[in-house]
Design a protein around this motif. Structure first.
Motif, PDB file in Angstrom:
ATOM      1  N   HIS A  66       0.820  -1.212   0.000  1.00 13.82           N
ATOM      2  CA  HIS A  66       0.000   0.000   0.000  1.00 13.82           C
ATOM      3  C   HIS A  66       0.850   1.257   0.000  1.00 13.82           C
ATOM      4  O   HIS A  66       0.449   2.294  -0.541  1.00 13.82           O
ATOM      5  N   TRP A  67       2.051   1.192   0.595  1.00 13.74           N
ATOM      6  CA  TRP A  67       2.889   2.381   0.661  1.00 13.74           C
ATOM      7  C   TRP A  67       3.583   2.698  -0.665  1.00 13.74           C
ATOM      8  O   TRP A  67       4.289   3.690  -0.779  1.00 13.74           O
ATOM      9  N   LEU A  68       3.330   1.850  -1.679  1.00 12.23           N
ATOM     10  CA  LEU A  68       3.844   2.151  -3.020  1.00 12.23           C
ATOM     11  C   LEU A  68       2.714   2.298  -4.048  1.00 12.23           C
ATOM     12  O   LEU A  68       2.977   2.436  -5.243  1.00 12.23           O
ATOM     13  N   GLU A  69       1.470   2.282  -3.587  1.00 12.55           N
ATOM     14  CA  GLU A  69       0.343   2.358  -4.506  1.00 12.55           C
ATOM     15  C   GLU A  69       0.322   3.663  -5.293  1.00 12.55           C
ATOM     16  O   GLU A  69      -0.141   3.699  -6.433  1.00 12.55           O
ATOM     17  N   ASN A  70       0.801   4.732  -4.707  1.00 12.01           N
ATOM     18  CA  ASN A  70       0.766   6.034  -5.370  1.00 12.01           C
ATOM     19  C   ASN A  70       2.024   6.338  -6.181  1.00 12.01           C
ATOM     20  O   ASN A  70       2.168   7.446  -6.695  1.00 12.01           O
ATOM     21  N   ALA A  71       2.920   5.366  -6.281  1.00 11.10           N
ATOM     22  CA  ALA A  71       4.138   5.559  -7.080  1.00 11.10           C
ATOM     23  C   ALA A  71       3.792   5.270  -8.537  1.00 11.10           C
ATOM     24  O   ALA A  71       3.969   4.146  -9.043  1.00 11.10           O
ATOM     25  N   SER A  72       3.260   6.281  -9.229  1.00  8.74           N
ATOM     26  CA  SER A  72       2.753   6.080 -10.592  1.00  8.74           C
ATOM     27  C   SER A  72       3.845   5.693 -11.587  1.00  8.74           C
ATOM     28  O   SER A  72       3.564   5.096 -12.625  1.00  8.74           O
ATOM     29  N   CYS A  73       5.093   6.028 -11.262  1.00 10.72           N
ATOM     30  CA  CYS A  73       6.186   5.691 -12.179  1.00 10.72           C
ATOM     31  C   CYS A  73       6.596   4.225 -12.088  1.00 10.72           C
ATOM     32  O   CYS A  73       7.322   3.721 -12.944  1.00 10.72           O
ATOM     33  N   LEU A  74       6.105   3.542 -11.068  1.00 12.29           N
ATOM     34  CA  LEU A  74       6.566   2.179 -10.789  1.00 12.29           C
ATOM     35  C   LEU A  74       5.599   1.161 -11.375  1.00 12.29           C
ATOM     36  O   LEU A  74       4.401   1.166 -11.068  1.00 12.29           O
ATOM     37  N   ASP A  75       6.110   0.284 -12.241  1.00 11.46           N
ATOM     38  CA  ASP A  75       5.306  -0.806 -12.796  1.00 11.46           C
ATOM     39  C   ASP A  75       5.476  -2.095 -12.001  1.00 11.46           C
ATOM     40  O   ASP A  75       4.508  -2.812 -11.751  1.00 11.46           O
ATOM     41  N   ASP A  76       6.674  -2.371 -11.639  1.00  7.72           N
ATOM     42  CA  ASP A  76       6.951  -3.649 -10.974  1.00  7.72           C
ATOM     43  C   ASP A  76       8.211  -3.509 -10.130  1.00  7.72           C
ATOM     44  O   ASP A  76       9.195  -2.908 -10.566  1.00  7.72           O
ATOM     45  N   LEU A  77       8.164  -4.085  -8.933  1.00  7.17           N
ATOM     46  CA  LEU A  77       9.331  -4.098  -8.046  1.00  7.17           C
ATOM     47  C   LEU A  77       9.265  -5.365  -7.217  1.00  7.17           C
ATOM     48  O   LEU A  77       8.382  -5.522  -6.375  1.00  7.17           O
ATOM     49  N   LYS A  78      10.173  -6.273  -7.481  1.00  7.58           N
ATOM     50  CA  LYS A  78      10.171  -7.565  -6.798  1.00  7.58           C
ATOM     51  C   LYS A  78      11.539  -7.856  -6.193  1.00  7.58           C
ATOM     52  O   LYS A  78      12.573  -7.619  -6.816  1.00  7.58           O
ATOM     53  N   LEU A  79      11.509  -8.389  -5.000  1.00  9.38           N
ATOM     54  CA  LEU A  79      12.711  -8.869  -4.325  1.00  9.38           C
ATOM     55  C   LEU A  79      12.589 -10.378  -4.192  1.00  9.38           C
ATOM     56  O   LEU A  79      11.536 -10.889  -3.797  1.00  9.38           O
ATOM     57  N   ARG A  80      13.647 -11.089  -4.528  1.00  9.02           N
ATOM     58  CA  ARG A  80      13.599 -12.551  -4.497  1.00  9.02           C
ATOM     59  C   ARG A  80      14.892 -13.117  -3.929  1.00  9.02           C
ATOM     60  O   ARG A  80      15.952 -12.489  -4.019  1.00  9.02           O
ATOM     61  N   ALA A  81      14.773 -14.295  -3.364  1.00  7.99           N
ATOM     62  CA  ALA A  81      15.932 -14.989  -2.811  1.00  7.99           C
ATOM     63  C   ALA A  81      15.722 -16.490  -2.964  1.00  7.99           C
ATOM     64  O   ALA A  81      14.589 -16.980  -2.916  1.00  7.99           O
ATOM     65  N   SER A  82      16.809 -17.218  -3.173  1.00  2.00           N
ATOM     66  CA  SER A  82      16.704 -18.661  -3.336  1.00  2.00           C
ATOM     67  C   SER A  82      17.946 -19.347  -2.795  1.00  2.00           C
ATOM     68  O   SER A  82      19.036 -18.767  -2.752  1.00  2.00           O
ATOM     69  N   VAL A  83      17.763 -20.579  -2.394  1.00  2.00           N
ATOM     70  CA  VAL A  83      18.869 -21.430  -1.954  1.00  2.00           C
ATOM     71  C   VAL A  83      18.550 -22.847  -2.399  1.00  2.00           C
ATOM     72  O   VAL A  83      17.387 -23.271  -2.386  1.00  2.00           O
ATOM     73  N   GLY A  84      19.553 -23.575  -2.847  1.00  2.00           N
ATOM     74  CA  GLY A  84      19.285 -24.919  -3.334  1.00  2.00           C
ATOM     75  C   GLY A  84      20.518 -25.798  -3.328  1.00  2.00           C
ATOM     76  O   GLY A  84      21.653 -25.318  -3.233  1.00  2.00           O
ATOM     77  N   LEU A  85      20.271 -27.084  -3.415  1.00  2.00           N
ATOM     78  CA  LEU A  85      21.335 -28.092  -3.458  1.00  2.00           C
ATOM     79  C   LEU A  85      21.069 -29.007  -4.637  1.00  2.00           C
ATOM     80  O   LEU A  85      19.951 -29.507  -4.813  1.00  2.00           O
ATOM     81  N   LEU A  86      22.101 -29.211  -5.471  1.00  2.00           N
ATOM     82  CA  LEU A  86      22.009 -30.093  -6.627  1.00  2.00           C
ATOM     83  C   LEU A  86      23.042 -31.207  -6.504  1.00  2.00           C
ATOM     84  O   LEU A  86      24.015 -31.088  -5.750  1.00  2.00           O
ATOM     85  N   GLY A  87      22.841 -32.277  -7.282  1.00  2.00           N
ATOM     86  CA  GLY A  87      23.774 -33.391  -7.269  1.00  2.00           C
ATOM     87  C   GLY A  87      24.254 -33.734  -8.667  1.00  2.00           C
ATOM     88  O   GLY A  87      23.570 -33.479  -9.654  1.00  2.00           O
ATOM     89  N   ASN A  88      25.439 -34.331  -8.740  1.00  2.00           N
ATOM     90  CA  ASN A  88      26.042 -34.714 -10.017  1.00  2.00           C
ATOM     91  C   ASN A  88      26.622 -36.118  -9.878  1.00  2.00           C
ATOM     92  O   ASN A  88      27.366 -36.400  -8.930  1.00  2.00           O
ATOM     93  N   ASP A  89      26.286 -37.000 -10.823  1.00  2.00           N
ATOM     94  CA  ASP A  89      26.808 -38.381 -10.789  1.00  2.00           C
ATOM     95  C   ASP A  89      27.614 -38.706 -12.042  1.00  2.00           C
ATOM     96  O   ASP A  89      27.628 -39.850 -12.504  1.00  2.00           O
ATOM     97  N   SER A  90      28.316 -37.723 -12.592  1.00  2.00           N
ATOM     98  CA  SER A  90      29.035 -37.893 -13.860  1.00  2.00           C
ATOM     99  C   SER A  90      30.340 -38.658 -13.680  1.00  2.00           C
ATOM    100  O   SER A  90      31.443 -38.091 -13.718  1.00  2.00           O
ATOM    101  N   VAL A  91      30.213 -39.950 -13.461  1.00  2.00           N
ATOM    102  CA  VAL A  91      31.368 -40.846 -13.419  1.00  2.00           C
ATOM    103  C   VAL A  91      31.022 -42.092 -14.225  1.00  2.00           C
ATOM    104  O   VAL A  91      29.866 -42.306 -14.607  1.00  2.00           O
TER     105      VAL A  91
END
Length: 204
Positions: A59-84
């Protein structure tokens, strides 16, 4: 000739939740099993999580007419590799020269690789924080990402040119070494529509 076989079994799950298109959370899980590792090290659990905050909906950005989109994101992950190779955790044999046993010439075999029973998944953990910005009806856009990746238990080959009698007798692969990378990516964009020779011309 030769023949080998390997299998990979995977189970995957995903959950997503969004509140008012402002707060979002995603959770993914993978459970992978590879025949390239011994029975005690065959399965790996690889989760990942991400969070998103659509600040443009606050709501505190509803009147920001110049703003179309503003997103903050964060991620964390674990992957594996079996290339042998498929049988890297086992001792393998190679055919040697001919030997005479009694009156018969027979082929001989010798161990050319010793077992690596503790061989398991190579793992990659990754972290990311990002910001997405669009302003003035898309005329100005920005994507900013800070990332860090850490790879450990790397599947690396080892061996030497020395004969076994001089210490050159090793498993083909082991889990060793680690490497990390990180940085910041910034991408800026601009697009607009102008009149050119009486016709709309869009660039960007």
């Amino acid at each position: 000739g030769y023949y080998n076989i390997n299998t990979l079994n995977s189970y995957f799950g995903r959950a997503f939740y969004s509140y008012d298109n402002r707060y979002m959370i995603t959770a993914n899980i993978r459970w992978d099993g590879s025949s390239k590792f011994g029975a005690g090290n065959r399965w790996g659990f690889f989760p990942s999580f991400s969070l998103g905050w659509n600040m443009a909906k606050e709501h505190w950005l509803e009147n920001a007419s110049c703003l179309d989109d503003l997103k903050l994101r964060a991620s964390v992950g674990l992957l594996g590799n079996d290339s042998v190779s498929p049988y890297a955790y086992l001792s393998t044999y190679a055919q040697g020269g001919k030997v005479v046993l009694g009156n018969t010439v027979n082929p001989s075999y010798y161990t050319n690789v010793i077992a690596s029973p503790n061989l398991s998944w190579e793992k990659i953990s990754s972290y990311n924080v990002g910001l997405d910005l669009n302003m003035w009806n898309g005329k100005l856009g920005a994507e900013i990402d800070a990332y860090y990746s850490y790879t450990y238990d790397m599947l690396v080959a080892q061996g030497t040119n020395f004969p076994p009698s001089m210490g050159g007798y090793f498993p083909t692969y082991i889990n060793g070494n680690a490497i990390d990378t990180g940085g910041i990516d910034i991408m800026l964009s601009h697009k607009n529509t102008v009149m050119l020779a009486g016709q709309p011309f869009t660039y960007g």
